[in-house]
Structures are given as C-alpha cells and as structure tokens.
Scaffold this motif. Structure first.
Motif, mmCIF file in Angstrom:
data_model
loop_
_atom_site.group_PDB
_atom_site.id
_atom_site.type_symbol
_atom_site.label_atom_id
_atom_site.label_comp_id
_atom_site.label_asym_id
_atom_site.label_seq_id
_atom_site.Cartn_x
_atom_site.Cartn_y
_atom_site.Cartn_z
ATOM 1 N N ALA A 1 12.555 -8.159 -3.814
ATOM 2 C CA ALA A 1 12.281 -8.903 -5.040
ATOM 3 C C ALA A 1 11.357 -8.100 -5.953
ATOM 4 N N CYS A 2 10.394 -7.410 -5.344
ATOM 5 C CA CYS A 2 9.484 -6.562 -6.115
ATOM 6 C C CYS A 2 10.235 -5.393 -6.742
ATOM 7 N N GLN A 3 11.105 -4.756 -5.972
ATOM 8 C CA GLN A 3 11.816 -3.579 -6.461
ATOM 9 C C GLN A 3 12.928 -3.921 -7.439
ATOM 10 N N SER A 4 13.370 -5.170 -7.444
ATOM 11 C CA SER A 4 14.483 -5.537 -8.321
ATOM 12 C C SER A 4 14.129 -5.373 -9.791
ATOM 13 N N GLY A 5 12.841 -5.441 -10.120
ATOM 14 C CA GLY A 5 12.425 -5.261 -11.504
ATOM 15 C C GLY A 5 12.052 -3.838 -11.846
ATOM 16 N N CYS A 6 12.243 -2.907 -10.905
ATOM 17 C CA CYS A 6 11.856 -1.513 -11.125
ATOM 18 C C CYS A 6 13.086 -0.658 -11.398
ATOM 19 N N ASP A 7 12.865 0.433 -12.079
ATOM 20 C CA ASP A 7 13.873 1.482 -12.159
ATOM 21 C C ASP A 7 13.812 2.251 -10.846
ATOM 22 N N VAL A 8 14.948 2.431 -10.189
ATOM 23 C CA VAL A 8 14.951 3.064 -8.877
ATOM 24 C C VAL A 8 14.399 4.483 -8.932
ATOM 25 N N ARG A 9 14.381 5.103 -10.116
ATOM 26 C CA ARG A 9 13.836 6.454 -10.267
ATOM 27 C C ARG A 9 12.334 6.458 -10.496
ATOM 28 N N ASP A 10 11.736 5.287 -10.676
ATOM 29 C CA ASP A 10 10.294 5.164 -10.884
ATOM 30 C C ASP A 10 9.614 5.167 -9.516
ATOM 31 N N GLN A 11 9.264 6.354 -9.032
ATOM 32 C CA GLN A 11 8.749 6.474 -7.674
ATOM 33 C C GLN A 11 7.406 5.768 -7.502
ATOM 34 N N THR A 12 6.581 5.760 -8.533
ATOM 35 C CA THR A 12 5.267 5.129 -8.421
ATOM 36 C C THR A 12 5.393 3.648 -8.120
ATOM 37 N N GLN A 13 6.176 2.942 -8.914
ATOM 38 C CA GLN A 13 6.295 1.503 -8.734
ATOM 39 C C GLN A 13 7.142 1.152 -7.513
ATOM 40 N N MET A 14 8.199 1.912 -7.259
ATOM 41 C CA MET A 14 9.044 1.637 -6.101
ATOM 42 C C MET A 14 8.259 1.787 -4.800
ATOM 43 N N TYR A 15 7.441 2.846 -4.710
ATOM 44 C CA TYR A 15 6.700 3.054 -3.464
ATOM 45 C C TYR A 15 5.574 2.039 -3.318
ATOM 46 N N ARG A 16 5.021 1.595 -4.428
ATOM 47 C CA ARG A 16 3.987 0.566 -4.342
ATOM 48 C C ARG A 16 4.573 -0.730 -3.782
ATOM 49 N N CYS A 17 5.780 -1.066 -4.199
ATOM 50 C CA CYS A 17 6.445 -2.239 -3.624
ATOM 51 C C CYS A 17 6.704 -2.035 -2.135
ATOM 52 N N THR A 18 7.113 -0.819 -1.765
ATOM 53 C CA THR A 18 7.447 -0.535 -0.371
ATOM 54 C C THR A 18 6.236 -0.675 0.536
ATOM 55 N N VAL A 19 5.110 -0.059 0.164
ATOM 56 C CA VAL A 19 3.940 -0.100 1.038
ATOM 57 C C VAL A 19 3.259 -1.462 1.005
ATOM 58 N N SER A 20 3.501 -2.254 -0.036
ATOM 59 C CA SER A 20 2.929 -3.602 -0.077
ATOM 60 C C SER A 20 3.669 -4.548 0.853
ATOM 61 N N HIS A 21 4.956 -4.292 1.087
ATOM 62 C CA HIS A 21 5.773 -5.198 1.903
ATOM 63 C C HIS A 21 6.617 -4.380 2.882
ATOM 64 N N GLU A 22 5.969 -3.692 3.801
ATOM 65 C CA GLU A 22 6.726 -2.915 4.780
ATOM 66 C C GLU A 22 7.428 -3.858 5.752
ATOM 67 N N SER A 23 8.670 -3.518 6.068
ATOM 68 C CA SER A 23 9.503 -4.395 6.887
ATOM 69 C C SER A 23 10.344 -3.552 7.826
ATOM 70 N N ALA A 24 10.212 -3.789 9.124
ATOM 71 C CA ALA A 24 11.024 -3.066 10.103
ATOM 72 C C ALA A 24 12.511 -3.384 9.956
ATOM 73 N N PRO A 25 12.918 -4.650 9.743
ATOM 74 C CA PRO A 25 14.354 -4.916 9.547
ATOM 75 C C PRO A 25 14.932 -4.214 8.321
ATOM 76 N N LEU A 26 14.169 -4.173 7.225
ATOM 77 C CA LEU A 26 14.665 -3.480 6.041
ATOM 78 C C LEU A 26 14.771 -1.983 6.296
ATOM 79 N N ALA A 27 13.802 -1.420 7.019
ATOM 80 C CA ALA A 27 13.872 -0.001 7.366
ATOM 81 C C ALA A 27 15.104 0.286 8.214
ATOM 82 N N SER A 28 15.448 -0.613 9.122
ATOM 83 C CA SER A 28 16.641 -0.424 9.955
ATOM 84 C C SER A 28 17.909 -0.452 9.112
ATOM 85 N N LEU A 29 17.951 -1.326 8.118
ATOM 86 C CA LEU A 29 19.119 -1.399 7.249
ATOM 87 C C LEU A 29 19.269 -0.118 6.432
#
Length: 573
Positions: A314-342
C-alpha cells in the motif's frame, strides 16, 4: 469483497491481460480452485481460443492475488533495449537520428547563479570540522556538478548551464533584463530546466525549448510542460503531468542524488533513453500471470494474508518504482517474510524480465597503506577495522553518507569479517529505521564478500527482502591508524532494474576523530566524484535502548572458527 477485473484474452497467449483489484479478500476463496487448475494444467496443455476463453477465464483470477500483492512493483514494463539505443546515440553509430538543437538539456539558473543551494549541511560541526565546509555552495557550483553527473549518467547527452540575473519581482514588469536573455536566444534545447527563475522568464525561455521543466520559481507558476519522445517505448504509460509531478517531488527533497533523478526522469521522457531509469518490473503478459498461478501461488496467498506485506505494498503503490529512496523506505518500514518469498519466487523465474548492471565508476582504489602496497591481506585489515570478540564491537560506524536511499539511516554499525580459512568473508550492516508510522526498529543485512579484481576492492552479494543484490566496494583512502576511512560502493538489483552508487566516511565510533585531515578527506570524496555538498551527517547519538532494544550485532564468541583468529577486545584504559 471489492474486486473489479477485466480479462482480455485472444488467440495469442502473448496478448496483454488487464486486471485491476481493490482488495485481497478474494485470495482465500480462489486458493483451492487455483490449485485444481494448476494440477489440471500439468496434465493437459491449455491453449487460449475463442471457444474456451469463457470456460477458463477464471483461472486468470489466480493472478489477482499477485497483481494486488505487488502494487507498485508491477505497473510498467522493463525496456531492455533502451541501453543499446543510448549507446548508439552516444557513439554516433549508423542509425543515430540527427538533432538540430544546440544542446539537449539547458539548466537555467536565476539570481545569476549566486543564490545559496540548500543541499548538504554546510556550517554544522561535522561538515565544518570534517570537510572544512563552512558556507553553503552557490547554485552555479551545484548546477555545474549536477551537469557533470548528468553527462556521466547519460553518455552523449549535451548539457549546458546558463545563469541569468534576476532582481526583485515587480508587478507587470519583466524581472529579467533583455540583455540577460540575449544569450539564450541562439540556443535551442530539447529540455530547459529552470531553477529560481521568475515565471515571465520561464515563459520566454520556453519559446526556444521543446520541453520546459520548472523546478523552482521566484513567483510561483506551473511546473512547465513536457513533450514525449517520438518513440512507442518512451512513455511507458506515463503522462507528461505525472512525470512533471515526480520531477518536482524529487527536486523538493533538496539532495543532489534526488535532484539528479528528477532530471533523469525528464530526460528519459522527453529527450533520449536513460539506462538508469529505463527498466521497470511489471507483470504484463498472460505468460507471467500463468507463472504466478502455477509456480508462485502459495507465496502469493501468504503475502496477501500478511498485514505487513499489505502495508508495504500500500505504501509503495503511491511511489514511482524507480524512486529508490521512497521505495526502500516503504520496504524497511514494513519488512515481510511472505512478501520476500513472493518476490524471490518471481526473481527465480525471471518474471520481471529486467537486467540492471552495476554502474562502472572510473575509480582506482587505495594502493598504499602504512607505507606498504595494498594487497588482499592489507585490504581486509582495513575493512575489518576495529571488530573484536567483544559483543559490542564492529568494524566501522559511518559518519557521512551520500546516497539518501541507503546511507541516511541513524545508528549504523558495519561489521566486516574474514573467514580464517580463506580470502572470502562477510559484511553485516546493522541500522535503525524510524518507520513511516513512527516506530523504531533495527534492520540487519548479511553480505557475502569476495576479493575484487584489483587489491582494495571487494565483490559483495546478498538478498534484501527477496531481491538479489550485487555490489562492488572500493577503499578510496584510509588513515594509517584506522581513525577513519573513505569507502565507495556501486551496486545493482538486476531483477528489478535498479542501479545505485554511494560513498561513506567511517570512523571507529561514528564521530570525527581529533585533528582530522579535512583536505585529505575532501580530496578522497572528490576522487570518487562526490562533492562536499552531496554528503549528510549520519546521526549516531540516538538512544540505543528503548522500544527498539539493543542493536543485533554479529557476535563471534559462539563461532568456533573465530576463537583463535579474531582480535581481542580493546582495553578500556
């Protein structure tokens, strides 16, 4: 359940399937049915025809869980041929289209380029002592450096910087004298980018520019207009208004790296292909959805049911996938083992069809240390730094960082340690994250390290939330007593089409040592192509206890292989 979908399938499996979903509630209901379809597909080859589309269209519902679960990662396709196009334009080989403009990108600076640039932290104690950075840099200096980085990122791109004098803005008056604009009249450009330029001046400049990007103005106004390149691949589904919004958002962060990407987005859209921002992961074909349904179904279901995975997407849906700063901030804020597996499942089956490369930065590593030539042994000694058998020890703690996506986290601990049985080793960075919802959490990564092609360099590899990373680190300079070191890295996440670079100043405790050689450190960063105003201080004095607990540092006491090889803990005297 709130799901809207549209399936468009023809006689050719390569035709695009368009699906949109507003929720993941469908996942539990279709799981059993999808498994039946998966087992059926193994026994009987399935072919899409006009007769059986209606009977089998339900199978594509299996892809809904993956489409909804991947959010921002699956919106636009990778363009793997873009790099070849850029090289043709750079080298002038046969087939290059001639361009009649005097330059590709024109950076126009108001106030004569003398205004203070907000990048960096000039005047702070860290910058004043560490780099002798007492005053803010001018916009002219910052723009010249930005133009240099832009040329390096896009070979063959012609960039010009022009300063115009602008005084106080008077109503119904042209704030820029005619003689200041005279230098622009002979210049035609594909893209003009205005910084601190009045609106009237921007309008006059736009008459000689195909596209206009207004990054900051003195009196408000529109963000400009962009005309897309004459290429079917250039837009990737984006409108000019969307690109303008992304560019102004990146520029507003007031860092050199984000400002560079603001211009790269505009150049890629309006001027010529840019390899750094061209590749984007997407699930855009029937074959990819079929792979999701038959090969990654259990992972998609688990991700759809995991609250952290849903929050991350949901956090990343509003980001440009090429925007590494915002995309990674969403990732480290909500780390998920199931999502990593996918994501790992998608990467293993090359669903995203991207292949980014580690940037080739022309930088020779340190060749001499403590009066001796740097070899593998000496390089490992520098990287291992101050680690010992003490549970609270680490090799280095960063003081300054360059990359806003990966270097700006507080409370960082970097542990480099070599396997006593060979030249390989590991790198364990630990850092604190203040999540988007205000929590404080620790994050840790584990890299495998191998010696690089030349002494003083290292090849690293790891997995970060399901995405494989490759990095190339170099020792730029280091104090003989290991009081400090300057390191540079270049990396890539090949499967999702991202490349990145960064530089660090590290010390034993994350603070500047006494009598630090400011000129030598500034020269080391300059050697790596990093200006002083690109660097920001990393806050190491944050509270280490509290709700986040103690940092999960690597403990060597229980590792038998290090018992007789690791340095002893330093004395406290």
């Amino acid at each position: 359940m709130n799901v809207n979908f549209r399936v468009v399938v023809g006689t050719d499996l390569s035709e695009r399937v368009q699906i949109s979903t507003a929720g993941l509630q469908l996942v539990p209901r279709v799981t059993k049915w999808c498994r039946l379809q998966r087992s059926h597909s193994r026994a009987t080859p399935w072919r899409a025809t006009n007769a059986n589309v209606e009977d089998t269209a339900g199978m594509w519902l299996c892809g809904l869980c993956g489409i909804g679960a991947l959010g921002a990662l699956v919106r636009r396709p990778c363009r793997r041929g873009v790099a070849r196009i850029a090289r043709v334009k750079a080298t002038g080989e046969e087939g290059e289209e001639g361009r009649g403009e005097d330059c590709d990108v024109l950076l126009v600076l108001g106030e004569g380029g003398e205004g203070p640039c907000p990048w960096g932290e000039a005047g702070t104690e860290t910058m004043s002592r560490g780099l002798d950075f007492q005053a803010s840099v001018t916009w002219d200096e910052a723009a010249q450096h930005l133009a240099k980085k832009l040329r390096a990122a896009v070979p063959g791109l012609h960039v010009r910087v022009v300063c115009v004098a602008t005084g106080p803005v008077e109503p119904e008056a042209d704030p820029t004298p005619a003689q200041d604009l005279a230098c622009l009249e002979p210049t035609a450009a594909s893209l003009c980018a205005c910084v601190n330029v009045p609106r009237n001046t921007c309008e006059r400049i736009s008459q000689s520019c195909r596209s206009l990007l207004v990054l900051t103005t003195l009196d408000g106004g529109s963000p400009g207009h962009l005309v897309p390149r004459q290429s079917a691949e250039s837009n990737a589904g984006r409108s000019a208004a969307e690109v303008l919004q992304r560019c102004t958002e990146l520029w507003s962060r007031q860092t050199c790296e984000d400002s560079l990407y603001a211009l790269l987005f505009a150049v890629h859209f309006a001027v010529m292909p840019v390899e750094l921002v061209a590749q984007e992961p997407q699930i855009d074909t029937v074959e990819k959805i079929f792979t999701l349904c038959t090969r990654c179904l259990s992972e998609a279901v688990a991700a759809g049911l995991d609250s952290e995975a849903r929050a991350c997407l949901a956090c990343q849906s509003g980001c440009d996938v090429r925007d590494q700063t915002q995309m990674y901030r969403c990732t480290v804020s909500h780390e998920s083992a199931p999502l990593a597996s996918l994501v790992r499942c998608f990467e293993r089956r090359r669903v995203f069809d991207c292949d980014a490369e580690v940037p080739d930065v022309p930088l020779a590593p340190l060749t001499e240390f403590q009066g001796k030539r740097v070899g593998v042994e000496m390089a490992w000694k520098i990287m291992e730094g101050h680690w010992s058998m003490s549970p609270s020890s680490c090799s280095w703690r960063p003081v300054l960082g360059q990359n806003p996506a990966y270097d700006y986290f507080p409370c960082q601990f970097n542990s480099w340690y070599r396997d006593p049985r060979g030249n390989r080793g590991w790198y364990d960075p630990v850092f604190k994250v203040v999540t988007l919802d205000g929590r404080e959490v620790w994050r840790k990564r584990h890299y495998r390290v191998l010696p690089g092609d030349v002494p003083g360099s290292f090849n690293l590899s790891t997995e970060d939330n399901g995405i494989s990373l490759r990095e190339y680190w170099r020792i730029v300079d280091a104090d003989d007593d290991l009081a400090w070191a300057v390191l540079h890295y270049a990396g890539a996440a090949p499967s999702v089409g991202q490349s990145y670079t960064g530089s660090l100043l590290v010390s034993r405790d994350g603070r500047l040592p006494e009598d630090i050689p400011s000129a030598r450190i500034a020269a080391a960063f300059q050697k790596a192509g990093v200006a002083k105003f690109e660097l920001y201080a990393i806050h190491q004095d944050e509270e280490l206890g509290g709700d986040s607990g103690k940092p999960p540092l690597t403990e060597f006491c229980g590792l038998r292989r290090y018992a007789s090889h690791a340095p002893s803990a330093p004395s406290q005297s």
